[in-house]
Scaffold this active site. Structure first.
Site, mmCIF file in Angstrom:
data_model
loop_
_atom_site.group_PDB
_atom_site.id
_atom_site.type_symbol
_atom_site.label_atom_id
_atom_site.label_comp_id
_atom_site.label_asym_id
_atom_site.label_seq_id
_atom_site.Cartn_x
_atom_site.Cartn_y
_atom_site.Cartn_z
ATOM 1 N N ASP A 73 -10.417 -3.310 -5.798
ATOM 2 C CA ASP A 73 -9.394 -2.153 -5.280
ATOM 3 C C ASP A 73 -9.765 -0.932 -5.735
ATOM 4 O O ASP A 73 -9.494 -0.511 -6.934
ATOM 5 C CB ASP A 73 -8.050 -2.745 -5.395
ATOM 6 N N CYS A 88 1.027 -1.286 0.078
ATOM 7 C CA CYS A 88 0.189 0.069 -0.134
ATOM 8 C C CYS A 88 0.955 1.231 0.017
ATOM 9 O O CYS A 88 1.529 1.365 -0.826
ATOM 10 C CB CYS A 88 -0.892 0.020 1.249
ATOM 11 N N HIS A 133 -8.438 -4.746 -1.419
ATOM 12 C CA HIS A 133 -7.054 -4.059 -0.918
ATOM 13 C C HIS A 133 -6.590 -4.261 0.395
ATOM 14 O O HIS A 133 -7.504 -4.167 1.285
ATOM 15 C CB HIS A 133 -7.506 -2.357 -1.167
#
Length: 254
Positions: A187, A142, A219
């Site tokens: 996502d 991320c 995600h």
């Protein structure tokens, strides 16, 4: 932008079970967690290591256990606190002001923008070299993915990122070594159009690249997926294997 800025989905997830085997340390003035490679590695592998650039939750149970998994596969791994002691809480409250945190920090005087994060990454790369690591791979989850992509120029030779955020197109276009990406089917941060755009950019770099898409997950799956949900557990385990296999094949040649 090759991926969107982080959102609430970047902090939602579950805590992994296990007892970390590494130890906390300091890199310059920043907190870090280091876990040594399992014994029996050959010389080439001993000279290879992984700089782990975490998601916004920073150094916590899951990132420690992930680092231990990389060490068990033969790679000494260093997790560095990209947030200077100001990581986000897991499952943050709905009223958490992400933009405020990103640009100013929780106390208004600790920003998490590139001009503040870049020196932390550089310090981590130097620490890896001081540990005797000659070939440096990096993993980024991320938030951390942006800084894998940004720091090939500073010594990262091979990279793996999962569900990336904040990555700019020009940053991705500038990579100078192999890059592997693990993507989630659902996502908002790295949606289909961003993934396809990233494929176009990577093809033009002439560097080895890989993008694996994992169905049934969202995600954050690679570091915060639920172990008791089969599809999430499978994707998380396979993403880690994806990274290890990538480094096994491309880091030694870097």
């Amino acid at each position: 932008m090759a991926s969107n800025p982080p959102g609430k989905c970047c902090t939602v997830g579950t805590l992994f079970e296990g007892e970390p085997t590494g130890q906390m340390t300091k890199v310059d003035k920043y907190d870090a967690y280091v876990t040594k490679a399992a014994g029996g590695s050959d010389k080439d592998r001993q000279e290879c290591g992984i700089l782990y650039l975490p998601d916004v939750i920073g150094i916590w149970q899951n990132s420690k256990l992930m680092a231990d998994s990389f060490a068990a596969n033969g790679y000494t791994t260093l997790v560095i606190d990209l947030f200077n002691g100001d990581a986000m809480p897991l499952n943050r409250p709905d009223n958490f002001d992400f933009q405020q945190w990103h640009t100013k920090g929780s106390d208004g005087n600790n920003p998490h923008t590139p001009e503040y994060v870049d020196p932390i990454v550089v310090a981590g790369i130097k620490a890896m070299r001081d540990m005797g690591v000659r070939k440096i791979a990096a993993v980024g989850y991320c938030f951390g993915a942006k800084y894998v992509v940004r720091h090939y120029k500073d010594g990262i030779q091979c990279g793996f990122v999962a569900h990336p955020s904040f990555v700019e197109e020009d940053e991705l276009a500038a990579i100078s070594g192999p890059l592997s990406i693990a993507a989630a089917e659902t996502d908002q941060i790295f949606p289909t159009e961003k993934r396809h755009k990233s494929e176009e950019i990577l093809a033009k770099t002439k560097q080895p690249y890989q993008i694996n898409l994992y169905c049934g997950v969202e995600h954050g799956f690679a570091v915060r997926g639920a172990a008791d949900v089969k599809v999430q557990r499978f994707a998380k385990e396979q993403a880690l294997k994806q990274a290890v296999t990538w480094f096994d094949n491309f880091l030694a040649e870097a």
